[in-house]
Design an enzyme around this catalytic site. Structure first.
Site, PDB file in Angstrom:
ATOM      1  N   ARG A 134      37.527  51.392  36.252  1.00  0.00           N
ATOM      2  CA  ARG A 134      38.015  49.978  35.724  1.00  0.00           C
ATOM      3  C   ARG A 134      39.203  50.250  34.748  1.00  0.00           C
ATOM      4  NH1 ARG A 134      33.360  46.649  32.249  1.00  0.00           N
ATOM      5  NH2 ARG A 134      34.764  44.867  31.666  1.00  0.00           N
ATOM      6  N   HIS A 137      49.229  43.603  41.381  1.00  0.00           N
ATOM      7  CA  HIS A 137      49.415  42.361  41.069  1.00  0.00           C
ATOM      8  C   HIS A 137      50.656  41.519  41.570  1.00  0.00           C
ATOM      9  CE1 HIS A 137      47.645  44.560  37.789  1.00  0.00           C
ATOM     10  NE2 HIS A 137      46.668  44.003  38.461  1.00  0.00           N
ATOM     11  N   GLU A 178      42.018  43.911  44.749  1.00  0.00           N
ATOM     12  CA  GLU A 178      41.421  44.023  43.259  1.00  0.00           C
ATOM     13  C   GLU A 178      40.202  43.396  42.958  1.00  0.00           C
ATOM     14  OE1 GLU A 178      43.943  43.229  39.813  1.00  0.00           O
ATOM     15  OE2 GLU A 178      43.171  44.816  38.649  1.00  0.00           O
ATOM     16  N   ARG A 214      37.341  36.529  39.275  1.00  0.00           N
ATOM     17  CA  ARG A 214      36.094  36.409  40.393  1.00  0.00           C
ATOM     18  C   ARG A 214      36.207  34.713  40.659  1.00  0.00           C
ATOM     19  NH1 ARG A 214      32.381  41.117  37.911  1.00  0.00           N
ATOM     20  NH2 ARG A 214      34.107  42.570  37.591  1.00  0.00           N
TER      21      ARG A 214
HETATM   22 ZN   LIG Z   1      43.627  46.836  38.828  1.00  0.00          ZN
END
Ligand SMILES: [Zn+2]
Length: 334
Positions: free
Chosen positions: A70, A222, A281, A287
Site C-alpha cells: 500500500r 495516475h 489502482e 472506490r
Molecule cells: Zn498507487
C-alpha cells in the site's frame, strides 16, 4: 491478456496495521513490536484478497496485477532508517506471500526503505534482495520521501545514481510513487499524488537526467497528473529553455489510472501509444461507482473499451507495452 500495472495490497489483515501501529508507538517510547514477520496467516491473506482484488480482477477480466505494498503506508518519513527498513522488508515479504498464494494473478513489486537524509544504499540492497532472491519484477520509488515537504534531492541529483544503475542492471522499471502526505497542506491522494506526478516529469525534463541512464524506464502513475493535459506547455517551455523534450522523456511511461472517459481520451490522444500502460489502482483511493454511469470509477478497462482506438492499440496498452517495460514479467507468463 490484460495486465494491470498498478495495484496495491490495501486490504491487509489486521496484524499488519497493528504491527505498524506498535512500531510507530515505540518511537514515542512504547514497547517495540515483535522482531518477527507480521502475525498474519495464509487464511487471513486469502480472505483479504479473494473478497477484494481477486474478485474485482475476475469481474473485470484482468488476468494479472503488478502488486505492491500500500503506497500511502510506505511512510518513509516515519522514524529513522531502521524504522523504514524493518517495515519495508516485512511489507515486501508479505507481498511475496500473496504472489506465491496466487501466482496466476499477482506479480510482486517492491517498496524501498528510503529514509530522508540517509544514503540510497539500503534501498539498493532491498531492491537486489527482492529482485534477485524473491523474484520481484519492479519497484516503487518515492522521489519525495519527506512526505510532502520536498526537501530531498531532486531526480537530477547524483544521489539517485546507485539506484538507477542497479535498476538498469537488474532490468526492472520503477514507478515514481509518493506516500502519505505528512505535510497537512496536501490531501494525500488528490493534491499530493497528482502534483508529485507532475513535478517528477518536469524534473526529468529540466534536468535531462535520464540521458545518463540509457536503459532506465520510469512509470508515472495516475495518468501522469497534469502532464498529458499540459503537454503543449512542457513542449513550449522546452523550446524556450533548450530542454530536449523527446530525449529527456522518451522512457517515461504513463498508466491509465484516470477515472473518467474524457481523461482517458485525452491521455490516449496525447501520449504516444507505446508509452501507455493499462492500470487501475484497484482497490485504491477512489472506490465505489460513478452514479451517472453505474460502474466503478476505477474500472478503467471500460474507458479503454469505449475509446476511439484500434483493437491493436488496445491490446498494446492492455499487455504488450507492459511486457516490454517489465521484461521480468515473462517468467510469470510462461
Ligand atoms: Zn498507487
Amino acid at each position: 491478456m490484460i495486465i494491470d500495472c498498478h495495484g496495491h495490497y490495501t486490504t491487509t489483515p489486521p496484524g499488519v496495521g497493528a504491527w505498524r501501529d506498535a512500531q510507530v508507538a515505540a518511537l514515542a517510547g512504547g514497547p517495540a513490536p515483535a522482531d518477527a514477520p507480521f502475525p498474519v496467516t495464509d487464511d487471513e491473506i486469502r480472505e483479504s484478497i479473494e473478497g477484494g482484488q481477486l474478485r474485482v480482477q475476475r469481474e473485470r477480466g484482468i488476468d494479472l496485477t503488478l502488486f505492491s505494498p500500500r503506497a500511502s503506508w510506505m511512510g518513509h518519513h516515519v522514524g529513522d532508517a531502521t524504522t523504514s527498513l524493518d517495515w519495508t522488508t516485512r511489507q515486501n515479504d508479505l507481498i511475496k506471500r500473496v504472489c506465491d498464494l496466487y501466482p496466476q494473478n499477482f506479480v510482486p513489486v517492491a517498496q524501498l526503505p528510503q529514509s530522508p537524509g540517509t544514503s540510497i544504499d539500503a534501498s539498493v540492497r532491498e531492491l537486489r534482495r527482492t529482485v534477485e532472491e524473491l523474484g520481484f519484477v519492479a519497484v516503487n520509488v518515492n522521489p519525495d520521501p519527506t512526505g510532502g515537504y520536498w526537501t530531498g534531492p531532486d531526480l537530477g541529483d547524483r544521489y539517485w545514481w546507485p539506484l538507477w544503475e542497479a535498476m538498469q542492471e537488474l532490468d526492472v522499471p520503477g514507478m515514481l510513487h509518493v506516500s502519505q502526505a505528512e505535510n497537512p497542506f496536501f490531501q494525500t491522494t488528490g493534491s499530493y499524488y497528482l502534483s508529485a506526478d507532475t513535478t517528477f516529469f518536469v524534473q526529468a525534463l529540466s534536468t535531462g537526467f535520464m540521458k545518463d541512464q540509457e536503459n532506465l524506464r520510469l512509470v508515472i502513475p495516475h495518468g501522469g497528473g497534469a502532464i498529458p493535459f499540459h503537454w503543449g506547455r512542457f513542449q513550449g517551455m522546452s523550446v524556450r529553455e533548450g530542454w530536449d523534450f523527446d530525449g529527456a522523456t522518451e522512457r517515461i511511461f504513463f498508466d491509465t489510472c484516470v477515472y473518467h472517459q474524457p481523461g482517458i481520451d485525452l491521455l490516449l490522444s496525447v501520449v504516444p501509444t507505446e508509452r501507455v500502460l493499462f492500470g487501475s489502482e484497484m482497490l485504491g483511493a477512489v472506490r465505489g461507482d460513478n452514479p451517472s454511469t453505474g460502474s466503478g470509477w476505477d474500472d478503467t478497462g471500460r474507458y479503454l473499451e469505449a475509446a476511439q482506438i484500434t483493437a491493436e492499440t488496445r491490446a498494446q496498452i492492455y499487455a504488450a507495452n507492459a511486457r516490454t517495460v517489465y521484461p521480468r514479467l515473462e517468467a510469470y507468463l510462461g
